[in-house]
Design an enzyme around this catalytic site. Structure first.
Site, PDB file in Angstrom:
ATOM      1  N   GLN A  47     -45.298 -17.716  45.051  1.00 31.33           N
ATOM      2  CA  GLN A  47     -43.889 -18.421  44.573  1.00 31.33           C
ATOM      3  C   GLN A  47     -43.290 -18.196  43.473  1.00 31.33           C
ATOM      4  O   GLN A  47     -43.832 -17.704  42.649  1.00 31.33           O
ATOM      5  CB  GLN A  47     -44.871 -20.046  43.444  1.00 31.33           C
ATOM      6  CG  GLN A  47     -44.090 -20.775  43.097  1.00 31.33           C
ATOM      7  CD  GLN A  47     -44.412 -22.295  42.516  1.00 31.33           C
ATOM      8  OE1 GLN A  47     -44.913 -22.796  43.056  1.00 31.33           O
ATOM      9  NE2 GLN A  47     -44.029 -22.436  41.282  1.00 31.33           N
ATOM     10  N   GLY A  48     -42.332 -17.743  44.525  1.00 30.80           N
ATOM     11  CA  GLY A  48     -40.933 -17.187  43.453  1.00 30.80           C
ATOM     12  C   GLY A  48     -40.269 -18.134  42.749  1.00 30.80           C
ATOM     13  O   GLY A  48     -38.712 -18.628  43.562  1.00 30.80           O
ATOM     14  N   TYR A  49     -40.257 -19.318  42.185  1.00 32.66           N
ATOM     15  CA  TYR A  49     -39.934 -19.781  40.924  1.00 32.66           C
ATOM     16  C   TYR A  49     -38.992 -19.187  39.415  1.00 32.66           C
ATOM     17  O   TYR A  49     -38.453 -18.299  39.099  1.00 32.66           O
ATOM     18  CB  TYR A  49     -40.759 -20.877  40.478  1.00 32.66           C
ATOM     19  CG  TYR A  49     -40.632 -21.894  41.491  1.00 32.66           C
ATOM     20  CD1 TYR A  49     -40.097 -21.923  42.791  1.00 32.66           C
ATOM     21  CD2 TYR A  49     -40.890 -23.329  41.195  1.00 32.66           C
ATOM     22  CE1 TYR A  49     -40.228 -22.735  44.031  1.00 32.66           C
ATOM     23  CE2 TYR A  49     -41.036 -24.069  42.324  1.00 32.66           C
ATOM     24  CZ  TYR A  49     -39.987 -24.074  42.930  1.00 32.66           C
ATOM     25  OH  TYR A  49     -40.290 -25.083  44.560  1.00 32.66           O
ATOM     26  N   GLU A  85     -48.076 -29.674  43.406  1.00 35.08           N
ATOM     27  CA  GLU A  85     -49.046 -29.002  42.563  1.00 35.08           C
ATOM     28  C   GLU A  85     -50.396 -29.420  41.383  1.00 35.08           C
ATOM     29  O   GLU A  85     -51.417 -29.165  41.833  1.00 35.08           O
ATOM     30  CB  GLU A  85     -48.462 -28.092  41.474  1.00 35.08           C
ATOM     31  CG  GLU A  85     -48.908 -26.969  41.278  1.00 35.08           C
ATOM     32  CD  GLU A  85     -48.680 -26.553  40.477  1.00 35.08           C
ATOM     33  OE1 GLU A  85     -48.557 -25.186  39.788  1.00 35.08           O
ATOM     34  OE2 GLU A  85     -46.942 -27.213  39.990  1.00 35.08           O
ATOM     35  N   SER A 132     -44.870 -25.472  30.317  1.00 38.40           N
ATOM     36  CA  SER A 132     -44.755 -26.203  29.887  1.00 38.40           C
ATOM     37  C   SER A 132     -45.192 -27.161  28.608  1.00 38.40           C
ATOM     38  O   SER A 132     -44.435 -27.680  29.150  1.00 38.40           O
ATOM     39  CB  SER A 132     -44.071 -25.035  28.717  1.00 38.40           C
ATOM     40  OG  SER A 132     -43.158 -25.996  28.135  1.00 38.40           O
ATOM     41  N   GLU A 146     -44.180 -28.093  25.808  1.00 37.18           N
ATOM     42  CA  GLU A 146     -42.966 -28.954  25.234  1.00 37.18           C
ATOM     43  C   GLU A 146     -42.052 -29.423  26.661  1.00 37.18           C
ATOM     44  O   GLU A 146     -41.549 -30.404  26.424  1.00 37.18           O
ATOM     45  CB  GLU A 146     -42.554 -27.389  24.777  1.00 37.18           C
ATOM     46  CG  GLU A 146     -42.584 -26.535  23.858  1.00 37.18           C
ATOM     47  CD  GLU A 146     -43.635 -25.780  24.170  1.00 37.18           C
ATOM     48  OE1 GLU A 146     -44.210 -25.360  22.679  1.00 37.18           O
ATOM     49  OE2 GLU A 146     -44.016 -25.339  25.042  1.00 37.18           O
TER      50      GLU A 146
END
Length: 381
Positions: free
Chosen positions: A115-117, A234, A359, A361
């Site tokens: 996954q290229g995020y 996901e 994350s 946050e």
């Protein structure tokens, strides 16, 4: 919520358990194991469509398979990203040609994905990505850097979110592209060595890598919508399998507490009971969500729950073992500077649990703004 296992589900459980028992000991290398899963129709059981070499099953049996897989001690899945992230996204947004090209190799365990995020400076803030996708004859040339790319060193393909409109900002002008990794001189993968000594994550550098025009998922410039749809897939059935692994870790910590005598401490006992209770709550919340209770922010709540819980369990594991938790299982040598046992590896890896996959946050911001209706956070530049 109506989420119960029926007689057919239990028959499926017995069959899955027997198959895993017969095949896990001879799993061999990870490529061979993925192919064995594919040959047995064990990949893609959660896809809503058949015809790609997979065997779709209802939700209850998807849960059963995930639970039995976790209990069996089978190898960690290397095809997870293709099966559980890319495939549902193609089923929702892909063209018939894209489905026909990419889903059968995933179902067969033949092609692996990454996954290229995330990027340096655009990890949790995905809308800030700077990797460029420039139009060229037949497709796009991709230039930029991705980071924390799981299994990129083994993947055959990467789905990449890149900025195709150089004048765009934030969520606009992004495109979702399917990129072959075998492009020498155009793609470089650098493993990132972690505290555990392993290198599941990688930096990936794209220097004019090519993506064919027919491998754009959704419309050009509509990548944000596709990317957010993928993130919704996901945290599904795999969450329940993850909790089976958590339960096994908790059992190990309980045994260590008894063996070391730490269980006699009332504070330790309270923390152990709390960990057990919180794990039960996580399971009920996951079943409730899978059963149809798709309230806004549900996936953010789930991520907050398990990330913090797993970190605290790692800390508790170190506490109950005492000074012995700092001693490795093997003598130090120059060739092997240190080795870790399972509990030590879990403790160190868990430090990232509240960061990767979204994350804490960011999850709290989503809940605050989209669920509680609080004002958007002011960005000071």
């Amino acid at each position: 919520m109506d989420f119960e296992f029926g007689a057919e589900d239990e028959e499926f459980r017995a069959e899955a358990r027997a198959w895993l028992s017969a095949h896990v000991p001879s799993a061999g290398d990870r490529r061979s194991w993925e192919r064995a899963l594919g040959a047995a129709g064990r990949i893609g059981i959660g896809w809503g469509e058949a015809g790609y070499g997979n065997r779709p099953e209802p939700l209850t049996r998807q849960v059963v398979w995930a639970e039995e897989y976790a209990r069996s001690g089978a190898p960690a899945r290397s095809g997870h990203i293709g099966e559980n992230l890319l495939a549902p996204t193609l089923l929702a947004h892909g063209t018939p040609a894209q489905k026909a090209r990419f889903l059968p190799p995933v179902a067969a365990g033949e092609e692996w994905w990454c996954q290229g995020y995330s990027e340096p400076g655009a990890g949790s803030d995905l809308a800030g990505i700077r990797t460029r996708a420039e139009r060229c004859p037949g497709g796009f040339r991709i230039t930029g850097q991705k980071i924390w790319t799981s299994l990129a060193h083994e993947a055959d393909w990467c789905f990449v979110l890149a900025r195709s409109d150089p004048e765009s900002v934030r969520h606009k002008g992004l495109t979702f592209l399917l990129v072959p990794m075998d492009q020498p001189g155009r793609i470089e993968v650098r493993p990132i060595r972690q505290l555990t000594g392993t290198s599941e994550f990688n930096e990936v550098f794209f220097d004019g890598a090519f993506a064919a025009g027919e491998h754009v998922v959704g419309a050009e410039g509509d990548g944000w919508r596709v990317a957010m749809s993928l993130l919704g897939f996901e945290r599904g059935v795999s969450t329940l399998a993850q909790q089976i692994g958590f339960a096994e870790e908790l059992g190990r910590v309980l045994r260590e507490a008894v063996a070391s005598g730490a269980v006699a401490d009332p504070v330790v006992r309270e923390r152990l009971v709390r960990a057990w209770a919180e794990l039960r709550v996580m399971r009920w919340n996951a079943l409730r969500t899978l059963g149809g209770a798709q309230e806004a922010g549900a996936t953010s709540v789930a991520k907050l729950l398990w990330g913090g819980w797993h970190q605290r369990l790692g800390e508790l594991s170190v506490l109950v073992r005492g000074a012995g938790a700092a001693v490795g299982p093997e003598p130090w040598t120059p060739e092997t500077p240190y080795a870790l046992d399972e509990a030590q590896r879990s403790f160190l890896f868990a430090r990232a649990d509240t960061i990767y996959g979204g994350s804490d946050e960011v999850q709290r911001t989503i809940i605050a703004e989209r669920v509680l209706g609080l004002p958007r956070e002011r960005v000071v530049r």
